[in-house]
Design a protein around this motif. Structure first.
Motif, PDB file in Angstrom:
ATOM      1  N   ARG A 172      30.762  58.359  36.234  1.00 58.70           N
ATOM      2  CA  ARG A 172      31.000  58.712  34.837  1.00 58.70           C
ATOM      3  C   ARG A 172      29.781  59.375  34.202  1.00 58.70           C
ATOM      4  NH1 ARG A 172      34.324  53.506  32.367  1.00 58.70           N
ATOM      5  NH2 ARG A 172      36.214  53.797  33.623  1.00 58.70           N
ATOM      6  N   SER A 173      28.606  59.108  34.763  1.00 57.63           N
ATOM      7  CA  SER A 173      27.385  59.716  34.234  1.00 57.63           C
ATOM      8  C   SER A 173      27.274  61.190  34.611  1.00 57.63           C
ATOM      9  CB  SER A 173      26.161  58.969  34.768  1.00 57.63           C
ATOM     10  OG  SER A 173      26.106  59.084  36.184  1.00 57.63           O
ATOM     11  N   PRO A 232      23.258  52.745  35.392  1.00 59.65           N
ATOM     12  CA  PRO A 232      24.287  52.005  34.634  1.00 59.65           C
ATOM     13  C   PRO A 232      25.706  52.360  35.049  1.00 59.65           C
ATOM     14  CG  PRO A 232      22.575  52.862  33.177  1.00 59.65           C
ATOM     15  CD  PRO A 232      22.342  53.502  34.513  1.00 59.65           C
ATOM     16  N   ALA A 233      25.952  53.663  35.304  1.00 58.82           N
ATOM     17  CA  ALA A 233      27.298  54.069  35.721  1.00 58.82           C
ATOM     18  C   ALA A 233      27.633  53.526  37.104  1.00 58.82           C
ATOM     19  CB  ALA A 233      27.409  55.595  35.711  1.00 58.82           C
ATOM     20  N   ALA A 236      28.483  49.852  36.779  1.00 60.72           N
ATOM     21  CA  ALA A 236      29.826  49.670  36.212  1.00 60.72           C
ATOM     22  C   ALA A 236      30.897  49.964  37.249  1.00 60.72           C
ATOM     23  CB  ALA A 236      29.991  50.592  34.994  1.00 60.72           C
ATOM     24  N   GLU A 237      30.678  50.983  38.077  1.00 60.32           N
ATOM     25  CA  GLU A 237      31.657  51.328  39.115  1.00 60.32           C
ATOM     26  C   GLU A 237      31.772  50.224  40.161  1.00 60.32           C
ATOM     27  OE1 GLU A 237      34.305  54.109  41.176  1.00 60.32           O
ATOM     28  OE2 GLU A 237      33.663  53.740  39.117  1.00 60.32           O
ATOM     29  N   ALA A 239      31.064  47.028  39.770  1.00 64.04           N
ATOM     30  CA  ALA A 239      31.710  45.857  39.151  1.00 64.04           C
ATOM     31  C   ALA A 239      33.216  46.062  39.018  1.00 64.04           C
ATOM     32  CB  ALA A 239      31.080  45.588  37.783  1.00 64.04           C
ATOM     33  N   ALA A 240      33.641  47.275  38.659  1.00 71.42           N
ATOM     34  CA  ALA A 240      35.069  47.542  38.493  1.00 71.42           C
ATOM     35  C   ALA A 240      35.804  47.497  39.828  1.00 71.42           C
ATOM     36  CB  ALA A 240      35.260  48.905  37.834  1.00 71.42           C
TER      37      ALA A 240
END
Length: 290
Positions: A172-173, A232-233, A236-237, A239-240
């Motif tokens: 996403r970044s 950070p992206a 998040a990836e 973890a998802a």
């Protein structure tokens, strides 16, 4: 062995000799090798008495005859299961595989055949079979006389992971992450020990790595400030993917620098990455606009 240990072994082995004709009439005791030998048709299995000696050393002497009798009967049951497994599966050695899992607790580690992969992962030896597969226990390994278990790594790499798919896709970044995957395979996390295959050579700052599922790794080389911006992206990836997985592995991001994966504290991670890049002369300030 010390003198006391030798005395315990001598007395316990004498009990084994005496109880063997009752508990296991067809077996014999190889005192020199400290092994009970169990013939099953064309197959001969051998069970070391080391586990029994440990049990007896931790118990009062009056309990030793009962412990020996219990151990002999357990050994007979496990040997019968081992023979059934050999007859069912054929050469079990060819079915050995390695699955890298999050570090196990002490009870699991005592029971199973494993090797640490740093402080956060364990390499667990598996018997791979669609219906009868399971982690390999130490007792079963001894009964099946499975030596040279290092071959399990080679079998996994050659027979399970030769056809992994590797591709890059954007986070996403906007930064790319390398995906190493074989959908449905429980063994892709073994490639945590083979990460040099998936990053550029001569990588002084290593790579960020996630293992959200057993069939997928995410790898981002730390070669510039882009790794700091992507962290950070990437977190998040990972973890998802972990949360949505049928076979989840770890929700964390790790920092690999040529050895075992290290835990990355996300609160300090960007600062630590920046410091490492500066130390390697790889940090470049952002371009000014205008």
């Amino acid at each position: 062995m010390g003198a006391n240990e030798l005395e315990i072994a001598a007395e316990v082995h004498a009990l084994v000799d005496g109880l063997l004709p009752v508990a296991l009439p067809n077996a014999s005791f190889d005192r020199a090798a400290s092994r009970v030998v169990l013939p099953f048709g064309p197959t001969t299995l051998r069970a070391s008495t080391w586990d029994l000696l440990e049990r007896c050393a931790a118990a009062p002497r009056e309990r030793w005859p009962g412990l020996v009798d219990t151990w002999l009967r357990e050994t007979a049951d496990l040997a019968a299961m081992a023979v059934a497994e050999i007859e069912l599966l054929g050469d079990v050695r060819r079915l050995l595989r390695v699955r890298v899992v999050p570090a196990m607790d002490g009870d699991r580690r005592r029971e199973l055949v494993w090797h640490p992969v740093g402080p956060h992962f364990d390499a667990l030896v598996m018997v791979a079979h669609p219906a009868y597969g399971a982690p390999l226990s130490w007792h079963r390994a001894r009964l099946l006389q499975l030596g040279r278990l290092g071959r399990a790594v080679r079998y996994t790499l050659e027979r399970e992971l030769a056809d992994v798919v590797v591709y890059d896709r954007p986070l996403r970044s906007g930064h790319d992450v390398r995906v190493v995957t074989k959908p449905g395979s429980p063994y892709v996390t073994l490639l945590l020990t083979e990460l040099r295959r998936y990053v550029p050579p001569a990588l002084p700052c290593g790579a960020l790595v996630g293992a959200p599922r057993y069939d997928t790794l995410l790898v981002h080389p730390v070669t510039s400030r882009a790794a700091v911006e992507a962290l950070p992206a990437l977190a998040a990836e990972v973890a998802a993917l972990h949360a949505a997985a049928d076979d989840p592995c770890s929700p964390e991001v790790f920092w690999w620098r040529g050895g075992d994966p290290e835990a990355l504290d996300l609160r300090r991670g960007r600062r630590d990455l920046k410091r490492a890049l500066k130390g390697a002369g790889m940090w470049r300030p952002p371009r000014r606009r205008g």
